[in-house]
Write an enzyme that holds these catalytic residues in place. Structure first.
Site, PDB file in Angstrom:
ATOM      1  N   SER A  14     -34.045  37.681  28.202  1.00 26.26           N
ATOM      2  CA  SER A  14     -33.943  39.077  27.774  1.00 26.26           C
ATOM      3  C   SER A  14     -35.318  39.613  27.353  1.00 26.26           C
ATOM      4  CB  SER A  14     -32.974  39.184  26.597  1.00 26.26           C
ATOM      5  OG  SER A  14     -33.405  38.321  25.551  1.00 26.26           O
ATOM      6  N   TYR A  45     -29.700  40.547  23.751  1.00 27.81           N
ATOM      7  CA  TYR A  45     -28.395  40.163  24.285  1.00 27.81           C
ATOM      8  C   TYR A  45     -27.433  39.758  23.165  1.00 27.81           C
ATOM      9  CZ  TYR A  45     -30.138  39.801  29.140  1.00 27.81           C
ATOM     10  OH  TYR A  45     -30.640  40.046  30.394  1.00 27.81           O
ATOM     11  N   GLY A  46     -27.987  39.208  22.098  1.00 27.80           N
ATOM     12  CA  GLY A  46     -27.167  38.577  21.062  1.00 27.80           C
ATOM     13  C   GLY A  46     -26.151  39.482  20.397  1.00 27.80           C
ATOM     14  N   CYS A  77     -32.639  31.411  28.371  1.00 23.66           N
ATOM     15  CA  CYS A  77     -31.998  32.163  27.286  1.00 23.66           C
ATOM     16  C   CYS A  77     -30.671  31.491  26.975  1.00 23.66           C
ATOM     17  CB  CYS A  77     -31.766  33.603  27.761  1.00 23.66           C
ATOM     18  SG  CYS A  77     -30.807  34.621  26.626  1.00 23.66           S
ATOM     19  N   CYS A 191     -32.103  29.462  20.415  1.00 19.35           N
ATOM     20  CA  CYS A 191     -32.492  30.704  21.079  1.00 19.35           C
ATOM     21  C   CYS A 191     -33.943  30.489  21.472  1.00 19.35           C
ATOM     22  CB  CYS A 191     -32.368  31.882  20.115  1.00 19.35           C
ATOM     23  SG  CYS A 191     -33.138  33.406  20.713  1.00 19.35           S
ATOM     24  N   THR A 192     -34.262  30.806  22.717  1.00 17.52           N
ATOM     25  CA  THR A 192     -35.616  30.480  23.191  1.00 17.52           C
ATOM     26  C   THR A 192     -36.700  31.288  22.469  1.00 17.52           C
ATOM     27  OG1 THR A 192     -35.265  32.003  25.046  1.00 17.52           O
ATOM     28  CG2 THR A 192     -34.885  29.656  25.457  1.00 17.52           C
ATOM     29  N   HIS A 193     -36.298  32.358  21.800  1.00 15.43           N
ATOM     30  CA  HIS A 193     -37.293  33.114  21.019  1.00 15.43           C
ATOM     31  C   HIS A 193     -37.738  32.361  19.755  1.00 15.43           C
ATOM     32  CE1 HIS A 193     -36.112  36.678  23.367  1.00 15.43           C
ATOM     33  NE2 HIS A 193     -37.121  37.318  22.833  1.00 15.43           N
TER      34      HIS A 193
HETATM   35  N1  DGL Z   1     -33.926  34.285  24.182  1.00 14.26           N
HETATM   36  C1  DGL Z   1     -32.531  34.659  24.041  1.00 14.26           C
HETATM   37  C2  DGL Z   1     -31.713  33.426  23.650  1.00 14.26           C
HETATM   38  O1  DGL Z   1     -32.096  32.350  23.901  1.00 14.26           O
HETATM   39  C3  DGL Z   1     -32.455  35.819  23.125  1.00 14.26           C
HETATM   40  C4  DGL Z   1     -31.166  36.546  23.276  1.00 14.26           C
HETATM   41  C5  DGL Z   1     -31.220  37.981  22.806  1.00 14.26           C
HETATM   42  O2  DGL Z   1     -31.803  38.796  23.528  1.00 14.26           O
HETATM   43  O3  DGL Z   1     -30.583  38.278  21.789  1.00 14.26           O
HETATM   44  O4  DGL Z   1     -30.649  33.486  23.102  1.00 14.26           O
END
Ligand code: DGL
Length: 267
Positions: A14, A45-46, A77, A191-193
């Site tokens: 995302s 997305y969350g 993600c 979450c990859t962030h």
């Molecule tokens: N990097 C996304 C994940 O791993 C973030 C999702 C988001 O946009 O909320 O969940």
């Protein structure tokens, strides 16, 4: 197997979170051409529903795969993977690698038997996560907390802006208020962030709590699936493509250049 040596690996998220997977991938496949796609128009997305996320991710990946003919796609993600991985695999005719919460490695690492899991609101309620817990964390305690705001905090940090310490403190306080949380010795960054906020998280959770994320494992999985394939030297820098207005990528110039990407492009 891809017979076109210029065919890229498509990394999709995302936003910029998937760059944590990209960084790990670069260590194992330094030569592979990569197109990184950030769905900034859909971020975050969350906070969306399962139906919104599934439709968006499957639709975008279908169009992107048609346009770029990648040899493999990685949904970098957790939110999108835990909801839409099966659907995307049905749509694409190439290998699709997902990113799911690193519960298995966390369960192997914990000494206390209590694991914290920080994810988006959508990720922590997924049956996929229940299944991982049943499969890999039998006999352990897994405490899940949603971390609203952390995705945007990571986006801001990569654009050189300050992270609001109250956001990180809020996640810590909500997790540690749960029964048994004082025994947490391992934190799954689901979450990859969130690995982009590792320092901020370590500052509140303490250096004794180890962080686990899936990036290195995903990179190894991609390298394994592409074993034996050849990669043509890239004619230019790797591509970083965003949905929505290009202005959404403003401030990322340094983060992109240091990773070998060219200027952001619009999808
Ligand atoms: N990097 C996304 C994940 O791993 C973030 C999702 C988001 O946009 O909320 O969940």
């Amino acid at each position: 197997m891809s017979d076109n040596p210029s065919s890229p690996i498509l990394l999709f998220d995302s936003g910029v979170g998937g760059l944590t997977v990209y960084d790990a991938l670069r260590k194992v496949l330094p030569e592979a051409p990569v197109i990184y796609a950030a769905d900034l128009a859909g971020l975050p997305y969350g906070t969306k529903t399962e139906a919104q996320i599934a439709a968006r991710v499957a639709g975008l990946l279908g169009r992107m795969a048609e346009r770029w003919q990648p040899r493999l796609a990685c949904i970098a993600c957790n939110t999108a993977s835990t909801i839409a991985l099966g659907m995307v695999r049905d749509v694409l005719e190439i290998p699709v690698v997902g990113t799911v919460p690193a519960i298995k490695p966390a369960a192997a690492l914990t000494q206390s038997g209590t694991i914290g899991l920080v994810g988006t609101e959508a990720t922590i309620r997924q049956a996929y996560v229940d299944d991982l817990e049943t499969q890999f964390a039998q006999g352990k305690r897994l405490l899940r907390v949603a971390a609203p705001g952390l995705v945007q905090a990571a986006e801001a940090k990569l654009r050189g802006r300050a992270v609001d310490p109250a956001l990180i403190a809020g996640v810590h306080d909500r997790l540690t208020a749960m029964a048994g949380a004082d025994r947490i010795d391992t934190l799954v960054l689901a979450c990859t962030h969130f690995p982009l906020l590792a320092d901020e998280l370590a500052a509140v959770f303490g250096e004794d709590v180890q962080h686990v994320d899936g990036a290195a494992g995903i990179a190894r999985r991609i390298a394994h699936l592409l074993e034996g394939q050849s990669f043509a030297p890239s004619p230019g820098p790797n591509r970083f493509v965003v949905t929505g207005p290009l202005a959404g990528a403003a401030g990322l110039e340094g983060a992109l250049a240091s990773r070998g990407f060219g200027d952001a492009e619009a999808f």
